[in-house]
Design a protein around this motif. Sequence first.
Motif, short mmCIF file in Angstrom:
data_model
loop_
_atom_site.label_atom_id
_atom_site.label_comp_id
_atom_site.label_asym_id
_atom_site.label_seq_id
_atom_site.Cartn_x
_atom_site.Cartn_y
_atom_site.Cartn_z
N ARG A 177 0.80 -1.23 0.00
CA ARG A 177 0.00 0.00 0.00
C ARG A 177 0.83 1.28 0.00
NH1 ARG A 177 -3.73 -0.42 5.12
NH2 ARG A 177 -1.73 -0.96 6.06
N LEU A 178 2.11 1.16 0.33
CA LEU A 178 2.91 2.35 0.59
C LEU A 178 4.19 2.42 -0.23
CD1 LEU A 178 2.73 2.16 4.49
CD2 LEU A 178 1.26 3.50 2.97
N GLU A 179 4.66 3.66 -0.37
CA GLU A 179 5.99 3.90 -0.92
C GLU A 179 6.72 4.79 0.07
OE1 GLU A 179 7.01 4.89 -5.22
OE2 GLU A 179 7.12 6.86 -4.25
N LEU A 180 7.92 4.37 0.44
CA LEU A 180 8.78 5.18 1.27
C LEU A 180 9.88 5.72 0.37
CD1 LEU A 180 7.41 3.03 3.24
CD2 LEU A 180 9.24 3.63 4.80
N ARG A 181 9.96 7.04 0.27
CA ARG A 181 10.96 7.67 -0.58
C ARG A 181 11.68 8.73 0.24
NH1 ARG A 181 9.49 12.59 -0.96
NH2 ARG A 181 7.31 13.18 -1.06
N LEU A 182 12.92 8.99 -0.11
CA LEU A 182 13.71 9.97 0.62
C LEU A 182 13.08 11.36 0.48
CD1 LEU A 182 17.26 8.68 -0.36
CD2 LEU A 182 16.08 8.40 1.84
N ILE A 183 13.03 12.09 1.58
CA ILE A 183 12.42 13.43 1.56
C ILE A 183 13.30 14.41 0.80
CG2 ILE A 183 11.15 13.09 3.71
CD1 ILE A 183 13.24 15.07 4.98
N GLY A 184 12.66 15.48 0.35
CA GLY A 184 13.35 16.58 -0.32
C GLY A 184 12.75 17.90 0.10
N THR A 240 15.94 9.64 5.88
CA THR A 240 14.63 10.13 6.29
C THR A 240 13.69 9.97 5.10
OG1 THR A 240 15.65 11.74 7.77
CG2 THR A 240 13.29 12.01 7.31
N PHE A 241 12.68 9.15 5.31
CA PHE A 241 11.72 8.82 4.25
C PHE A 241 10.39 9.52 4.47
CE2 PHE A 241 14.40 4.99 4.62
CZ PHE A 241 14.74 4.75 3.29
N ALA A 242 9.77 9.92 3.37
CA ALA A 242 8.36 10.30 3.37
C ALA A 242 7.58 9.02 3.11
CB ALA A 242 8.07 11.32 2.27
#
Length: 182
Positions: free
Chosen positions: A10-17, A68-70
């Motif tokens: 259900r999710l995607e964790l991607r690096l914040i910007g 740090t992931f969103a």
Amino acid sequence: MNKLKIQTDRLELRLIGVADVEVIHRLHSIPETDEFNTLGIPENLEETHKVITPWIEDNNAAEIRNYTFAIQHKTNDEFIGLFGLRLGPKKYNRAEVWYKLHLDYWNKGYATESLKAVLNYGFDVLKLHRIGAGCAVDNIGSAKVMEKVGMMKEGRKRKILPLQSGWSDSFEYAILETDVRN
């Protein structure tokens, strides 16, 4: 910019910007999500920007040591929270995790799903030996999340967290690469 993404059903964790500053500010400004967090509620967007700038710089390092992931929902790309993975000294081959979800997404399994995915990344990709986490003793929801994924409660640190309500004890959890992950 690093394009690392961790996917779940259900999710995607991607690096914040930098583009995430407003949604992160809104998350950090919710009193319920701040109750067990030591960061405090930011006074303005500029304060949030100052907090997350080092996180973004770490995410863009040649060798990331502090991720740090969103957390985004796949169906609508909605930002639902943050997830951190901080690597310790290489000699010890360990890391600590933390997470903070928007209260609209509490009790829906998203924290557990995110934690499982990051543990898998830490053990399977980064080849870590140990991953730990802590939570305020009154943060029952977070403790349950850690227990659901197979983390073991190892102890209690006394009066270590400076929360809005005063000093709080912290439960310490960890899981080893050889432990069963749920």
